[in-house]
Design a protein around this motif. Structure first.
Motif, short mmCIF file in Angstrom:
data_model
loop_
_atom_site.label_atom_id
_atom_site.label_comp_id
_atom_site.label_asym_id
_atom_site.label_seq_id
_atom_site.Cartn_x
_atom_site.Cartn_y
_atom_site.Cartn_z
N UNK A 74 0.69 -1.05 0.01
CA UNK A 74 0.04 0.07 0.05
C UNK A 74 0.85 1.27 0.09
N UNK A 75 0.69 2.06 -0.89
CA UNK A 75 1.40 3.48 -0.95
C UNK A 75 0.27 4.61 -0.68
N UNK A 76 0.59 5.47 -0.05
CA UNK A 76 -0.16 6.42 0.46
C UNK A 76 0.28 7.88 -0.06
N UNK A 77 -0.69 8.52 -0.59
CA UNK A 77 -0.41 9.91 -1.05
C UNK A 77 -1.62 10.84 -0.87
N UNK A 78 -1.25 12.23 -0.89
CA UNK A 78 -2.35 13.26 -0.66
C UNK A 78 -3.19 13.00 -2.14
#
Length: 514
Positions: free
Chosen positions: A417-421
């Motif tokens: 899982x990669x989170x970004x705004x």
């Protein structure tokens, strides 16, 4: 080089300017669309496709009609409160033609009248006068009189006074634009003889008179609209005993070849008996019914006829354009069916192979997700059942419903899982590509479910070195509902068959996300 603050201000100013320019960019298409809609509405109105009323009231009692009108002549004068009627003197005939002008038959009628040096009265409708103003001008130039026959040809006994005024004013507007005149002659649609006046039509006649018009019915009805034959038309039109008469004929409303033939025989036949064919006002010894229109009223009329001509021209172009586009669409559809069938036969052969050996190398599957908490688990689990070795990268694009936490809580191997705004799907995919471990990449939506063989089937075309990208054969899962069934048709027709055709022609324009 500009400072970061400076760059920020420049970008903000550019965005603000873009927001100001956007309405201006939209203004022209909106104005064109409004103009096209206005032209279509105008054409529909002038062609009696909208606001037309084709009801015809049956005969009513005659209790309210003065007896002197029932027993009187075909010219009824109720102007200034008077109630009188007039007849045409003996051996004088006033030919009247209703419902025109017609581009086919009115010129033929005018030619016959000119040939025999006769005049007539043309009761024109505003719809036809607006469309063929040159014919109205010819009537006036050749010495004929023109009267009103309403704009849309409704039965006025059904209409309100405001609608009657509208019919009259629009009819006069068309006359002003066509020939620069007004007229004081009026013939009600569906009218007959004076003794046919009844309690429904008489109040209309009185009101018409109060607006300054002479109401003109007829003495003899040729019944040419029935197409009974030339001899019958002549017999019906001929008055008895040398009496004068107003004769009813038509120069529009259908095939009028019998009218033209009858007229060519009727005129010399009656002229040989001493009859004169005159305008109504000439026969009655009255001032001309025509009044010149000048100034603003003239320009209103000219503008009206110009707009009507423009609307007809534009819609004619649209019809041709739609016909051409329709032909191209049908041709494309036929081509799509033929080529997609060819493509299906090709790839479904048992011996068909994309390359010398199947593709077995691992694949990175990118799943951009924004607020997909309801379906992200099903998506990821369907990928875990894949028959092909994969890694799954879920790019959480600033979700606020815990999408990322759901995936992390599943604790599945080869799932990151990669989170970004929140930055949008393109940015999420770019972020996923940057973090992918493998050269082959499959992109899918966060609400999509893959079959176990999907990834393997998607990457097999890469066995052919000429293949650069692959689009799948999208299916709709919930086809049991009406909306789902229609969406399935949309996918089959709009996506899958198209892709087969493009593949055969080797001109794939884009690789859709679905």
């Amino acid at each position: 080089m500009a400072s970061p603050d400076r760059r920020g201000r420049v970008a903000a100013a550019a965005r603000a300017g873009s927001r100001r320019r956007l309405p201006m960019r939209l203004l022209l298409p909106v104005l064109v669309l409004v103009a096209m809609m206005a032209m279509l509405m105008l054409r529909g109105y002038v062609h009696s496709e909208i606001l037309a009323d084709f009801r015809v009231r049956p005969e009513a009692s005659t209790d309210k009609v003065p007896q002197k009108i029932l027993d009187g002549g075909p010219v009824i004068d109720t102007r200034s409160g008077r109630i009188t009627s007039l007849r045409v003197p003996d051996h004088r005939l006033v030919l009247t033609f209703d419902d025109g002008p017609d581009p086919t038959w009115t010129p033929k009628v005018l030619d016959v009248l000119k040939k025999h040096h006769a005049h007539a009265v043309f009761f024109v409708t505003g719809t036809m006068a607006s469309r063929y103003p040159d014919l109205v001008q010819r009537m006036v130039d050749e010495g004929h009189e023109v009267g009103l026959h309403t704009f849309n040809h409704p039965d006025l006994s059904y209409q309100s006074k405001s609608r009657i005024d509208w019919e009259l004013s629009q009819n006069q507007l068309a006359l002003a634009g066509a020939a620069g005149i007004r007229t004081s002659l009026f013939r009600p649609p569906y009218s007959s003889f004076a003794d046919a006046m009844d309690d429904k039509s008489w109040p209309v006649t009185e009101y018409i008179g109060s607006r300054g018009y002479l109401t003109v019915v007829n003495d003899t009805d040729s019944e040419d609209w029935r197409k009974p034959g030339v001899d019958t038309i002549i017999r019906n039109a001929t008055p008895k005993g040398g009496k004068g008469a107003i004769v009813l004929m038509h120069d529009s409303g259908g095939d009028r070849h019998q009218t033209v033939q009858a007229l060519d025989r009727f005129l010399p036949q009656l002229q040989s008996q001493g009859y004169e064919f005159e305008n109504l006002t000439d026969a009655l010894g009255a001032p001309s019914a025509h009044t010149p229109v000048t100034g603003l009223d003239l320009w209103k009329g000219r503008t009206w006829t110009f707009l009507v001509q423009a609307s007809d021209g534009i819609t004619d172009v649209l019809v041709v354009g739609l016909a051409v586009i329709g032909g191209l669409v049908i041709s494309r559809f036929v081509l799509m069916l033929l080529l997609s069938a060819l493509h299906a036969r090709k790839v479904r052969r048992r011996d068909f192979r994309w390359g010398p050996s199947p593709v077995t190398e691992p694949v990175s599957v990118l799943v951009p997700a924004y607020n997909e908490a309801k379906c992200i688990e099903n998506t990821v689990r369907s990928l875990m059942a894949s028959e092909h070795p994969i890694e799954v990268i879920v790019i959480d694009d600033g979700s606020s419903d815990g999408t990322a936490r759901i995936v992390e809580a599943m604790g599945l191997p080869n799932v990151r899982v990669i989170r970004q705004l929140n930055a949008g799907k393109p940015a999420a995919l770019n972020r996923g590509v940057a973090n992918a471990r493998y050269d082959l990449i499959v992109m899918m939506d966060g609400d999509t479910v893959f079959e176990p063989a999907t990834v393997r089937e998607l990457v097999q075309p890469f066995a052919d070195p000429k293949v650069g990208a692959v689009a799948g054969n999208a299916k709709v899962g919930n086809r049991s509902s009406l909306i789902g069934a229609w969406q399935h048709i949309e996918y089959v027709m709009g996506f899958n068959l198209d892709r087969r055709m493009y593949d055969v022609l080797r001109c794939m324009p884009t690789i859709p996300g679905a």
